[in-house]
Write a protein that holds these residues in place. Structure first.
Motif, short mmCIF file in Angstrom:
data_model
loop_
_atom_site.label_atom_id
_atom_site.label_comp_id
_atom_site.label_asym_id
_atom_site.label_seq_id
_atom_site.Cartn_x
_atom_site.Cartn_y
_atom_site.Cartn_z
N GLU A 1 0.81 -1.22 0.00
CA GLU A 1 0.00 0.00 0.00
C GLU A 1 0.84 1.26 0.00
O GLU A 1 0.51 2.22 -0.67
CB GLU A 1 -0.96 0.01 1.20
N ASP A 2 1.91 1.28 0.82
CA ASP A 2 2.77 2.47 0.75
C ASP A 2 4.24 2.17 0.97
O ASP A 2 4.61 1.04 1.28
CB ASP A 2 2.25 3.61 1.63
N SER A 3 5.06 3.19 0.79
CA SER A 3 6.52 3.01 0.81
C SER A 3 7.01 2.48 2.15
O SER A 3 8.03 1.81 2.23
CB SER A 3 7.22 4.33 0.50
N ARG A 4 6.27 2.79 3.23
CA ARG A 4 6.71 2.30 4.54
C ARG A 4 6.56 0.79 4.64
O ARG A 4 7.34 0.12 5.31
CB ARG A 4 5.90 2.97 5.64
N ASP A 5 5.51 0.23 3.98
CA ASP A 5 5.33 -1.22 4.00
C ASP A 5 6.49 -1.88 3.26
O ASP A 5 6.99 -2.93 3.65
CB ASP A 5 4.01 -1.59 3.32
N MET A 6 6.91 -1.22 2.18
CA MET A 6 8.05 -1.71 1.42
C MET A 6 9.30 -1.71 2.31
O MET A 6 10.05 -2.69 2.37
CB MET A 6 8.25 -0.78 0.22
N ALA A 7 9.50 -0.61 3.04
CA ALA A 7 10.66 -0.51 3.93
C ALA A 7 10.61 -1.60 4.99
O ALA A 7 11.63 -2.18 5.36
CB ALA A 7 10.72 0.87 4.57
N ALA A 8 9.39 -1.90 5.48
CA ALA A 8 9.24 -2.94 6.51
C ALA A 8 9.67 -4.29 5.95
O ALA A 8 10.39 -5.05 6.60
CB ALA A 8 7.79 -2.99 7.00
N TYR A 9 9.25 -4.60 4.71
CA TYR A 9 9.66 -5.87 4.10
C TYR A 9 11.15 -5.90 3.79
O TYR A 9 11.81 -6.93 3.92
CB TYR A 9 8.82 -6.23 2.87
N GLU A 10 11.70 -4.75 3.42
CA GLU A 10 13.14 -4.68 3.15
C GLU A 10 13.94 -5.01 4.39
O GLU A 10 15.01 -5.62 4.32
CB GLU A 10 13.54 -3.30 2.63
N LYS A 11 13.42 -4.61 5.55
CA LYS A 11 14.14 -4.87 6.80
C LYS A 11 14.28 -6.36 7.08
O LYS A 11 15.18 -6.77 7.80
CB LYS A 11 13.40 -4.21 7.97
N THR A 12 13.35 -7.17 6.57
CA THR A 12 13.42 -8.61 6.82
C THR A 12 14.61 -9.23 6.08
O THR A 12 15.05 -10.31 6.43
CB THR A 12 12.15 -9.34 6.34
N ARG A 13 15.09 -8.58 5.03
CA ARG A 13 16.20 -9.07 4.20
C ARG A 13 15.90 -10.44 3.60
O ARG A 13 16.81 -11.19 3.26
CB ARG A 13 17.51 -9.15 5.01
N GLN A 14 14.63 -10.81 3.54
CA GLN A 14 14.25 -12.13 3.04
C GLN A 14 13.78 -12.06 1.60
O GLN A 14 13.80 -13.05 0.89
CB GLN A 14 13.09 -12.69 3.89
N TYR A 15 13.30 -10.89 1.21
CA TYR A 15 12.66 -10.78 -0.09
C TYR A 15 13.61 -10.18 -1.11
O TYR A 15 14.21 -9.13 -0.86
CB TYR A 15 11.40 -9.91 0.06
N LYS A 16 13.77 -10.85 -2.24
CA LYS A 16 14.76 -10.40 -3.22
C LYS A 16 14.12 -9.92 -4.52
O LYS A 16 14.81 -9.62 -5.49
CB LYS A 16 15.75 -11.55 -3.53
N GLY A 17 12.78 -9.91 -4.57
CA GLY A 17 12.10 -9.47 -5.78
C GLY A 17 11.94 -7.95 -5.82
O GLY A 17 12.59 -7.23 -5.08
N LEU A 18 11.04 -7.47 -6.68
CA LEU A 18 10.78 -6.04 -6.80
C LEU A 18 9.49 -5.69 -6.04
O LEU A 18 8.81 -6.58 -5.54
CB LEU A 18 10.66 -5.65 -8.28
#
Lengths: 199, 199
Positions: free
Chosen positions: A87-104
């Motif tokens: 939904e927003d850029s913060r959700d993206m940042a939250a997923y980035e913090k997991t370092r688990q997701y390598k897609g776009l």
């Protein structure tokens, strides 16, 4: 009441317009600011103007960034066959913090909410469909919020993306790690049961 | 992590230096700010700089104001035979809200705290004594906070002011109005008992 003089009163007024800042917090912040070294107060003020002026949206995934294409979209090491829709850029940042997701990613900038007058046209769905046409995307992971609007958006997206022959998945609902079952609501408990995996 | 670009990241960093604002609140505020109309963001930034630049201390009572002498000290309708001593300008504003007090104030800008290296010399006590010399003050009400530092300051003030032949009083300790006795601490309960008044 204007005991403090117009400068401080005006600052308190401006600060209390921010979300989650009531009049007491605003006055505490204002007093902190007027006791700051002057150069720090200027740094804070400049960072507000700069952030507002420099803000751009990545031309690919629509996330907030300060370049034409964000670092994730322009990275060569990411898997461009998977797009996670948030939904927003913060959700993206939250997923980035997991370092688990390598897609776009793809940022919708909201969720469908007829109650608040937000229809699919207000969201960056057109841009998503454009990406699905040109890129060799195999899977779209819908990671909108687990609430009414997020679920409605997920359903809408799956209906329009599946016919394109692309796999659409939804992040799992279940009990949060570290939580206490006793305090988890019934809907989440049922979802956790439905989505059980073999051990 | 610099996903959002340097403008937003810098703003989040600056905001999270403010008291009571953690990294999550800072990022929520930053996102609110970058979604504001640009002129509002500029208003906010300007109010920070202006408040910091315009801040002055009343030459009489030392409170925060934007003129040479604050509106209370320059008012003709206030009783200048009573001075209420408070720790900071916010305490003064709190008492002003009651609309019960018609005397003048004196702001110490802190309380005596040997643990934090704050001695009477760091406070505006010299300025208070100067006022007591020249004005025809009959009573000094000590309204410092009801904690260790505030009590120590009250004691110190009473010791140096009483010899000048001026009446020194302390605001009452007791149970807060609207409170529940069950939740009031023992010290407050004892103080409320000590300070009982006939009905």
């Amino acid at each position: 009441m204007n005991i403090y003089g117009s400068g401080v009163t005006n600052l308190i007024e401006q600060l209390s317009k921010l979300p989650g800042i009531g009049s007491k917090s605003a006055s505490r912040l204002a007093f902190y600011i007027i006791n700051m070294p002057e150069e720090n107060a200027e740094l804070l003020a400049k960072s507000i103007i700069n952030a507002r002026k420099m803000v751009k949206y990545c031309s690919v995934c629509q996330c907030i960034t300060d370049s034409e294409v964000c670092p994730i979209c322009s990275s060569k090491s990411r898997d461009n066959s998977i797009i996670m829709v948030v939904e927003d850029s913060r959700d993206m940042a939250a997923y980035e913090k997991t370092r688990q997701y390598k897609g776009l990613y793809h940022v919708l900038h909201g969720a469908i909410s007829p109650m608040n007058g937000i229809t699919p046209n207000e969201l960056k769905i057109k841009e998503l469909l454009e990406r699905l046409k040109s890129d060799d995307v195999k899977e779209v992971i819908v990671a909108t919020n687990p609430n009414v609007e997020g679920e409605a958006t997920a359903l809408y997206l799956s209906r329009i993306i599946k016919p394109l022959g692309i796999n659409v998945t939804r992040i799992a609902h279940g009990v949060p790690v570290g939580g206490d079952l006793e305090y988890v609501d019934e809907v989440t408990l049922s979802k956790a049961l439905e989505g059980r995996t073999s051990m």
